[in-house]
Each structure stands twice: as structure tokens, then as C-alpha cells.
Enzyme design. Structure first.
Site, mmCIF file in Angstrom:
data_model
loop_
_atom_site.group_PDB
_atom_site.id
_atom_site.type_symbol
_atom_site.label_atom_id
_atom_site.label_comp_id
_atom_site.label_asym_id
_atom_site.label_seq_id
_atom_site.Cartn_x
_atom_site.Cartn_y
_atom_site.Cartn_z
ATOM 1 N N THR A 14 89.683 20.166 -38.106
ATOM 2 C CA THR A 14 90.692 20.915 -38.873
ATOM 3 C C THR A 14 91.920 20.050 -39.147
ATOM 4 O O THR A 14 92.582 20.222 -40.172
ATOM 5 C CB THR A 14 91.126 22.220 -38.156
ATOM 6 O OG1 THR A 14 91.799 21.910 -36.947
ATOM 7 C CG2 THR A 14 89.937 23.123 -37.888
ATOM 8 N N ARG A 66 82.345 -0.318 -22.982
ATOM 9 C CA ARG A 66 83.491 0.222 -23.708
ATOM 10 C C ARG A 66 84.046 -0.814 -24.681
ATOM 11 O O ARG A 66 84.417 -0.510 -25.804
ATOM 12 C CB ARG A 66 84.560 0.627 -22.690
ATOM 13 C CG ARG A 66 85.757 1.293 -23.282
ATOM 14 C CD ARG A 66 86.771 1.578 -22.202
ATOM 15 N NE ARG A 66 86.385 2.668 -21.332
ATOM 16 C CZ ARG A 66 86.679 3.955 -21.580
ATOM 17 N NH1 ARG A 66 87.339 4.272 -22.670
ATOM 18 N NH2 ARG A 66 86.310 4.909 -20.774
ATOM 19 N N LEU A 94 90.688 4.669 -26.496
ATOM 20 C CA LEU A 94 90.507 3.343 -27.108
ATOM 21 C C LEU A 94 91.053 2.291 -26.156
ATOM 22 O O LEU A 94 92.143 2.445 -25.606
ATOM 23 C CB LEU A 94 91.233 3.263 -28.449
ATOM 24 C CG LEU A 94 90.607 4.040 -29.603
ATOM 25 C CD1 LEU A 94 91.457 3.883 -30.859
ATOM 26 C CD2 LEU A 94 89.173 3.604 -29.870
ATOM 27 N N HIS A 110 98.120 15.096 -29.724
ATOM 28 C CA HIS A 110 97.772 15.655 -28.414
ATOM 29 C C HIS A 110 98.263 17.102 -28.332
ATOM 30 O O HIS A 110 99.412 17.386 -28.692
ATOM 31 C CB HIS A 110 98.397 14.816 -27.286
ATOM 32 C CG HIS A 110 97.986 15.312 -25.945
ATOM 33 N ND1 HIS A 110 96.729 15.090 -25.427
ATOM 34 C CD2 HIS A 110 98.639 16.066 -25.022
ATOM 35 C CE1 HIS A 110 96.628 15.663 -24.249
ATOM 36 N NE2 HIS A 110 97.777 16.267 -23.968
ATOM 37 N N GLU A 175 99.896 21.820 -35.102
ATOM 38 C CA GLU A 175 99.377 20.443 -35.156
ATOM 39 C C GLU A 175 99.195 19.979 -36.589
ATOM 40 O O GLU A 175 99.523 18.842 -36.936
ATOM 41 C CB GLU A 175 98.023 20.353 -34.448
ATOM 42 C CG GLU A 175 98.090 20.465 -32.953
ATOM 43 C CD GLU A 175 96.727 20.285 -32.308
ATOM 44 O OE1 GLU A 175 96.689 19.800 -31.191
ATOM 45 O OE2 GLU A 175 95.703 20.636 -32.923
HETATM 46 C C1 GAR Z 1 93.204 19.209 -31.540
HETATM 47 O O1 GAR Z 1 93.724 20.350 -30.933
HETATM 48 C C2 GAR Z 1 93.769 17.962 -30.899
HETATM 49 O O2 GAR Z 1 95.091 18.109 -30.478
HETATM 50 C C3 GAR Z 1 92.857 17.795 -29.734
HETATM 51 O O3 GAR Z 1 91.591 18.094 -30.227
HETATM 52 C C4 GAR Z 1 91.716 19.109 -31.221
HETATM 53 C C5 GAR Z 1 90.911 18.714 -32.413
HETATM 54 O O4 GAR Z 1 90.861 19.768 -33.347
HETATM 55 N N1 GAR Z 1 92.912 16.461 -29.220
HETATM 56 C C6 GAR Z 1 92.837 16.174 -27.935
HETATM 57 O O5 GAR Z 1 92.687 17.004 -27.070
HETATM 58 C C7 GAR Z 1 92.963 14.701 -27.621
HETATM 59 N N2 GAR Z 1 93.084 14.490 -26.225
HETATM 60 P P1 GAR Z 1 90.251 19.523 -34.791
HETATM 61 O O6 GAR Z 1 88.906 18.798 -34.595
HETATM 62 O O7 GAR Z 1 90.053 20.890 -35.346
HETATM 63 O O8 GAR Z 1 91.210 18.696 -35.561
#
Ligand code: GAR
Length: 207
Positions: A14, A66, A94, A110, A175
Site C-alpha cells: 500500500t 546475506r 540490508l 517504520h 504512513e
Molecule cells: C508498513 O506498515 C511498514 O511501516 C511496515 O510494513 C508495512 C508495509 O505495508 N514496515 C516494517 O514493519 C519494517 N520494519 P505495505 O506493504 O502495505 O506498504
């Protein structure tokens, strides 16, 4: 020139969609040159394909180490002509090879107000702690886990009735706006990294 981006994803995408929509609406002068996922079949890949953006899948398990995975990521990003990397729900760390090669040009999103609740379970950790406010952070990536200089943050109240899903859904709305705002500042040359004072942290200033 539009800001050339590689967006790294592992999930639904998203936030990738928010970037693509902002570009489509003329609200962000950027070009997604590549969407790279470590998860085959991630929903984000379908979103990229719908938008006509090139996709790559590099499954981390297919790499012996990695460092080899990291090298392949860096090569793919360079081949795509991207100058900035956006981690938009990318659930891998990364390593120093990529972080060093793209110093201060990797943006991570985050779902908490860093330095609170780093790691992979930010909402669960925030609910378990009982905080009344959480939120989201866009920061530049350094060698630590969710530790790099903070670009933008937005607060979201935690409700007594929240569970992980409801909290995540409300944070996600913020976000989308936050990530686009950060990328807009970068694309307009308004983001500046200030060197740390002795023993201090690098900081980001947005004009
Ligand atoms: C988001 O909430 C982002 O903040 C989180 O994954 C989700 C992805 O949502 N990221 C983390 O937790 C990174 N540690 P999306 O695939 O719908 O964009």
C-alpha cells in the site's frame, strides 16, 4: 530529472501504491525504476505490474549468504538506474555493503515513533507496552536496525479498543502521507544530512 527510485517491498504494497499514486497525480516528481521483492507473489508486485513498473524478485533464501543477497540487490538497483532506495514494507535488514554503497540514499518506513519499538513487530510491541501514542517514522538507513537519522515522524493515538490490525490500519494511513512527503522533500533537494558533532548522531534537516 524525476528522482529515480527503487522501491523494495515484501508485502501488500500500500505504501508503494501511495508513491505510484502521488507520481501519477503530479504530486511527486519521481520515477519508480524498479520494484524489488524478496517474496515471490507479494501483493506489491501486482501493484507494480499494473503501473507498468519493472519488477524483480530476489528470494533471500536462494542466496548462500546475506552479503551475496545484498550484492544482488545493489546490482539490480544500479542496473535499473535508481539513485535512491525506498524500503516500503521490506522485511529484511540490508547489510553494510548496500548501506555503504547508497550512504544516506536509503529511506526506511517504520510503523512506530523511533527510537521506540524498532524491529519487525512494532505494533505488537507498542500495544504490549501500553503506550498511548505511537505513529510512524521515515528515516535514512545506517548500519543499525531502525537507527538512522530521522527524516519525518507522525503521531497516532492508541485506543483502548485497538488490536494489532486496527492500530496498523490507522498508522498506515499516516504512513502513506509521510512517505510521500519525505520523498517530495528529497526530490526537491530540501533534505540535508548534517554531520554529527563529536560522538553525536547525524541529523536530517528539511528546508
Ligand atoms: C508498513 O506498515 C511498514 O511501516 C511496515 O510494513 C508495512 C508495509 O505495508 N514496515 C516494517 O514493519 C519494517 N520494519 P505495505 O506493504 O502495505 O506498504
Amino acid at each position: 530529472m524525476p528522482l529515480p527510485l527503487a522501491v523494495l517491498v515484501s508485502g501488500n504494497g500500500t505504501n508503494l501504491q501511495a508513491i505510484l499514486d502521488a507520481i501519477g497525480q503530479g504530486a511527486l516528481r519521481a520515477e519508480v525504476r524498479l520494484v524489488l521483492s524478496n517474496v515471490a507473489g507479494a501483493g506489491a508486485l501486482a501493484r507494480a505490474e499494473r503501473a507498468g513498473v519493472p519488477v524483480r524478485v530476489l528470494e533471500h533464501r536462494a542466496f548462500a549468504s546475506r552479503a551475496e543477497f545484498d550484492r544482488a540487490v545493489a546490482v539490480a538497483v544500479r542496473e535499473a538506474g535508481a539513485e535512491w532506495i525506498v524500503l516500503a514494507g521490506f522485511m529484511r535488514i540490508l547489510g553494510p555493503e548496500v548501506v555503504g554503497a547508497f550512504r544516506h540514499r536509503i529511506v526506511n518506513l517504520h510503523p512506530a515513533l523511533l527510537p521506540a519499538f524498532p524491529g519487525a513487530h512494532a505494533h505488537r510491541d507498542a500495544l504490549a507496552y501500553g503506550v498511548k501514542v505511537t505513529g510512524c517514522t521515515v528515516h535514512l538507513v545506517d548500519e543499525g536496525v531502525d537507527t538512522g537519522p530521522i527524516v519525518l515522524q507522525r503521531a497516532v493515538p492508541v485506543l483502548d479498543t485497538d488490536d494489532e490490525a486496527s492500530l496498523a490500519a490507522r498508522v498506515r494511513v499516516e504512513e502513506h502521507a509521510l512517505l510521500v512527503a519525505a520523498l517530495r522533500a528529497i526530490s526537491e533537494g530540501r533534505l540535508h544530512v548534517e554531520a554529527p558533532a563529536a560522538g553525536g548522531r547525524a541529523r536530517v534537516r528539511i528546508e
